[in-house]
Write an enzyme that holds these catalytic residues in place. Sequence first.
Site, PDB file in Angstrom:
ATOM      1  CG  ASP A   1       9.119   6.693  41.344  1.00 36.80           C
ATOM      2  OD1 ASP A   1       8.448   6.910  42.365  1.00 36.80           O
ATOM      3  OD2 ASP A   1       8.775   5.892  40.459  1.00 36.80           O
TER       4      ASP A   1
ATOM      5  CG  ASP B   1       2.209   3.661  40.650  1.00 44.22           C
ATOM      6  OD1 ASP B   1       2.589   4.647  39.993  1.00 44.22           O
ATOM      7  OD2 ASP B   1       3.007   2.900  41.240  1.00 44.22           O
TER       8      ASP B   1
END
Length: 733
Positions: free
Chosen positions: A482, A552
């Site tokens: 990430d 997301d």
Amino acid sequence: MSITYLKSCQTFTFHTQNTSYQMKVGKLNYLNHLYYGPALGDADLSYQIMQYDRGFSGNPYDSRYERTFSLDAQPQEFTTQQQGDFRINSIEVVNADGSYSFNGRFKDFKMYNGKYSLNGLPTAFATDTDHVQTLEVTLEDAVTKVQVDLLYSVFEEADIITRAVKVRNCGEGTIRLKKIMSTCIDFMNGSAFDLISLPGRYGQERQVERQPLTHHVHKIQSVRGTSSHQQNPFCILCDHHTTEDYGSCYGFALMYSGNFLAEAEIDQYDQTRLLMGINTKQFDFAVAPGEEFEGPEVIMAFSQHGLTGLSHLYHDFFRTNLNKSKFVKEVQRPILINTWEAAFFNFDDKKLVEIAKAAKKMGVDLLVMDDGWFGKRDDDNSGLGDWVVNENKIHCGLNNLVQQINDLGMKFGIWFEPEMVSEDSDLYRAHPEWVMEIPGRPAVRSRNQLVLDMTRTDVQDYLIESVNKILDSANIYYMKWDINRSLTDIWSTNLPGERQGEVFHRYVLGLYRVMDGIIRTHPDILFEGCSGGGGRYDPAMIAYYPQYWVSDNTKPLDNLKLHYGTSFLYPVCTMGAHVSDSSPQVPIQTKATVAMCGTFGYELDATHLDEKTIAICKEQSDLFRKYYPIIFHGDYYRLTDPFTVGNFTAWQSVSKDKSKSLLSVVVTNLTVNGSQEYIKAKGLDPNRKYRVNDTDTILSGTALMYAGLPIPREIPEFSSLQFYLEGIGIVRN
Ligand code: GLA
């Protein structure tokens, strides 16, 4: 031969199955770009260049009194600097004597079989069965001895041409590069283009925008240090009338994960120029005598079969020539459950085992322990950089936890955010000089975290060692990588003040070195990329990660748009897509239908699901496995555009041999007393019959494609439909 060189006219022509590309050593040894488009043999096309005396467009000195020869109107493969071409340009260099000038003329070329590669940047590769030839053309400035290599590889069957650039300083003093574009395409007779790009934002990545080119300079760019959520390093130039199925279009995709720039301009004479490469923002790179600078690769494609045709070229190429992981072709991807939306930071080893047990019943293969397992990390204000297991949460230790998950018959995955550091971390306390921070100016915080200076080899080595140590300490099958902020405070304590203009690019080079040290050394681990969802989802990242978290935003109806936009360049097999608890009004079957346009997984607390829901999930997981070969290896079709108002969104995957297909529909609105709607399939064999959903309904490919299937109206809101079409025989007339 995919590249031909005709000595008599000094033309180089590239031939792929359906396209041609031509350049020529033209007047005064400038390298002209002559053509890119449908295949047309290798006749010299320089007759197209018309020359007139154009006021205020200067003539290079050695054209003498030929006032009609101006670089301001000549189509070029790579532009000069300060030679009378006032359009957007390929290079800006400050020479050792302080002058801003580059007058590159053809010097040399070489041709060879196989694909070029770059030293510090990822590139596409040729497989054993690809016919690939490479041309390297060298241009030289006679005064400064600065040389530019233009590198081209031609993938004949794939209809793909890749291109990169190198600048070599063969002079005596250090030069500074301020701009270096990897590709330059001039369209002599093309100004009626639309430009398609994929802008977006956090939670809404890769939305689609289309606008006609004008005489303005159009820029698609990122200056955030990463390729970003806000733009994608990809654009399409197409005719105004090009649709999904018809018309010409060109694609340009940059293999680069930092600041990028694509510029397009229609010039005063209605010729179009397109450039793509590293962004010029704070870019100032010193190249000492004897040194070489590499610019990233651009993957170019042309299709006469509309936007779908172009996407298919990229999908096939990305699935074959970008990533060597066994998870691209040989090994089926696992169905995963991710703990983030299930527990956020609030979990321990027992909770993880409980989630895994429930997920096992849902048909899940892999548990991913997301953020929160390391250092002191109970929220997002601390702990980044301390890549050691937090035994206050993982009481039994990582190895033991993984063992327990494996004993359930499941695999284990783990989350990292290597490039970042929290102020409240042991790493920052030990090495405050490892963050990017301009002296005397406290750095901008974002999610309360700071960015490690990836240009430093000690930082790179620390990351390679600490991440690998965890990966090697247990039976880890998957890693999610990430990055949760954009870069600011561009400064490296390792470089002198006058070289801070190198930091943006050196960050990217450092990142690739770290990725090489972690990803390439773990061929058995499946890597998934992520950047607060789909920020840095770019072709270079896909060379490392077979899959990337799309967003997301897990709301299924928003995902219809996310998948649609992403699919213009990226194949479905790269799109991380999960069923989550968001949008409770949408049935879980519909969420699963949407997540099957991707890698399919779950992101919810499985321990809270009732038996009925678990059974539905199991059924969906089984269906995904059944459809996997079609979805992952077949051709993908966008059947509707979710950005235009309509009552449903549909897409389809068709196996390469057209024997199987999955057509999916999500009903986004049920208009009261609305008209009957139909969905028409694409890509089927018109001469075949197809059985629909394993029932007795058998329809011809032509009926499915030209008449279509009715979408029932008496169904609950937000229903989805999946039509599994299995070819069973030839249609008889
Ligand atoms: C990012 C990712 C999420 C999750 C969190 C963890 O936002 O996109 O999927 O991993 O970080 O902090």
